[in-house]
Design a protein around this motif. Structure first.
Motif, short mmCIF file in Angstrom:
data_model
loop_
_atom_site.label_atom_id
_atom_site.label_comp_id
_atom_site.label_asym_id
_atom_site.label_seq_id
_atom_site.Cartn_x
_atom_site.Cartn_y
_atom_site.Cartn_z
N UNK A 202 -0.49 43.72 -59.64
CA UNK A 202 -1.79 43.38 -59.06
C UNK A 202 -2.92 44.19 -59.70
N UNK A 203 -2.71 45.50 -59.90
CA UNK A 203 -3.81 46.32 -60.42
C UNK A 203 -4.15 45.99 -61.88
N UNK A 204 -3.26 45.26 -62.56
CA UNK A 204 -3.54 44.88 -63.95
C UNK A 204 -4.12 43.48 -64.07
N UNK A 205 -3.90 42.62 -63.05
CA UNK A 205 -4.25 41.22 -63.28
C UNK A 205 -4.95 40.50 -62.13
N UNK A 206 -5.20 41.18 -61.02
CA UNK A 206 -5.80 40.44 -59.91
C UNK A 206 -6.76 41.29 -59.11
N UNK A 207 -8.04 40.92 -59.19
CA UNK A 207 -9.07 41.55 -58.37
C UNK A 207 -10.12 40.50 -58.06
N UNK A 208 -9.93 39.73 -57.00
CA UNK A 208 -10.82 38.59 -56.72
C UNK A 208 -12.18 39.02 -56.18
N UNK A 209 -13.18 38.21 -56.48
CA UNK A 209 -14.54 38.45 -55.99
C UNK A 209 -14.86 37.39 -54.95
N UNK A 210 -14.84 37.77 -53.68
CA UNK A 210 -15.04 36.82 -52.58
C UNK A 210 -16.22 37.17 -51.70
N UNK A 211 -16.45 38.47 -51.49
CA UNK A 211 -17.35 38.90 -50.44
C UNK A 211 -18.59 39.62 -50.98
N UNK A 212 -19.59 39.76 -50.11
CA UNK A 212 -20.85 40.40 -50.49
C UNK A 212 -20.66 41.89 -50.70
#
Length: 493
Positions: free
Chosen positions: A410-420
């Motif tokens: 996860x720390x290498x490939x997934x950091x979604x931008x959803x919130x303010x």
């Protein structure tokens, strides 16, 4: 189509209320409404509504009565982390890229409304030292990967192309086109950046009646990220009705496609490891997943539903299932967190149309502004009054004959931008932090020492996944900043 024919067709479908204001419209307004109604497959809309309502009723019934849900069977997934395997998959992927067999589908139809921006989400700046947008980061990853493939597979400079198909929506199409053009396509050849638009479906009342946005215009909404499949068959634009994404893929002889969502700042676009894994497995369709962080994390998981691969929402899994662990490894049994990161063969994308009618649309109950049919006034409801119908991109999984799953860190490939900003979860600050933390790891793995508190951003044009940083070995980096070429790292020492 004549007015009488149009009225008869909509009357037969139980939707002739859409012509309520016909006699009060100007000739131009009548023409606009007639064109929209003529183009709309109202019979299909009714079928979709009936199927969606039936599926929703089934989903609300007890899980035990509607479906058998099981973890992924042994052997259905593998993980990165074994150097020999990872390198073999990477080599296979780079060779496919070098042969021109790989394309990329980007799902970028969303606006940054929740981020406080009216622009397409891909235009968003998460606050990096370089202030590059998500679109620019992903474009530069493609450019770098083309170079890496040329160097490692032995191709002439500038000969490797990864075509990038960017799916917009009605509200984002023009702004996305303008953003790419004003930024010179971030260094990519515009001929290899193909923008196209996802479809729409009418907004409905809870009993299936189509809503009017104005007296002469039907209210519509994008058909979800699962609209990707139909959109690949639709004309690229009103000006270019002869060509589609699928025909362009065929013309370029692309065999494999990587698809992902725009809001993940860590996404490895056209990841050669994922491509190579999927190619080696001879998968028609594959999913990249990350381990769930904890049993109750609100994320769908790739699992088995009635002996078929599916994404099972967290609300569909019992507490006991969520907490179940593999007795051999101690890991969560339902652990394959879905991140909308997929591999397809182009052959599979061409087959989707044959079973698309079997896919159930999902209901999103929303507050939908509409025209009151009696008063002709615009109604802006303060609570959900209707529904938007959407398909999810993972709805094709159960129809896949050869499906594979690859688990990544996860720390290498997934950091979604959803919130303010300031939310503290999946927001611009967490995206910024996760990307800069990754760049620190790139440097440390290459043999550098990075002083505490120092933040260094490495351009994707310098390194795609940590490669090409050998020159920092033994150096101590003491200054923050961003670098556009590897020589600039000396300035930060």
């Amino acid at each position: 189509m004549s007015t009488d024919t149009l009225r008869n067709r909509y009357q037969a479908a139980g939707q002739d209320h859409l012509l309520t204001f016909w006699s009060q419209l100007s000739s131009a307004e009548q023409e606009a409404l007639a064109a929209q109604l003529d183009a709309l497959d109202i019979e299909r809309v009714n079928r979709i509504y009936n199927k969606a309502v039936g599926s929703e009723s089934g989903a609300l019934s007890p899980i035990s009565a509607s479906a058998t849900i099981e973890p992924l069977p042994k052997g259905a997934s593998e993980s990165v982390g074994t150097p020999e395997k990872d390198e073999e998959w990477r080599r296979i992927g780079l060779e496919a890229i070098g042969r021109g067999e790989v394309g990329v589908l980007l799902m970028a139809g969303g606006q940054g409304t929740r981020l406080g921006s009216s622009a397409p989400k891909g235009c968003y700046d998460i606050g990096l030292p370089s202030h590059k947008s998500l679109f620019q980061y992903q474009a530069e990853r493609i450019a770098r990967l083309q170079t890496v493939a040329e160097q490692e597979v032995g191709k002439p400079a500038g000969s490797v192309v990864i075509p990038w198909y960017v799916m917009t929506s009605g509200p984002t199409r023009q702004d996305t086109e303008s953003f790419f053009a004003s930024n010179s396509y971030f260094g990519l050849d515009p001929r290899n950046v193909i923008l196209f638009e996802q479809g729409t479906l009418p907004c409905l009342t809870n009993d299936g009646k189509v809503l009017l946005e104005s007296p002469y215009r039907v209210a519509v909404a994008p058909d979800g990220n699962g609209g990707l499949y139909a959109a690949t068959r639709s004309p690229l634009s009103a000006e270019d009705k002869l060509h589609t994404v699928l025909s362009d893929l065929a013309k370029r002889k692309v065999l494999y496609v990587h698809a992902y969502c725009v809001d993940n700042c860590l996404v490895r676009v056209a990841d050669p490891v994922f491509l190579g894994y999927s190619i080696q497995k001879q998968a028609d369709c594959a999913a990249k997943v990350v381990p769930k962080s904890h049993p109750t994390e609100s994320v769908g998981v790739v699992a088995y539903r009635d002996s078929k691969f599916s994404v099972v929402e967290y609300s569909e899994i019992t507490k006991e299932q969520a907490e179940r662990r593999d007795p051999e490894t101690g890991e969560l049994s339902f652990r394959a967190g879905n991140i909308a990161n997929h591999f397809y063969t182009t052959a599979f994308l061409n087959q989707v149309e044959t079973f698309e009618e079997e896919l159930a649309f999902h209901i999103a109950r929303k507050k939908i502004s509409h025209v009151d049919l009696e008063t002709k006034e615009l109604v802006k409801p303060d609570k959900p009054n209707g529904m938007k119908l959407e398909m999810f991109v993972f709805d094709v999984f159960p129809f896949t004959e050869r499906f594979s799953v690859l688990e990544v860190a996860r720390d290498e490939e997934f950091s979604p931008l959803k919130n303010a900003r300031g939310t503290g979860s999946d927001d611009p600050e967490t995206s910024r932090h996760d990307l800069l933390a990754q760049h620190r790891r790139f440097l440390e793995r290459a043999g550098a020492t990075v002083k505490e508190g120092v933040e260094i951003e490495i351009s994707p044009l310098v390194s795609y996944a940590g490669e090409g940083l050998e020159s920092v070995k033994g150096k101590t980096l003491t200054k923050s900043g961003f670098v556009e070429n590897v020589e600039e790292l000396d300035i930060l020492a």
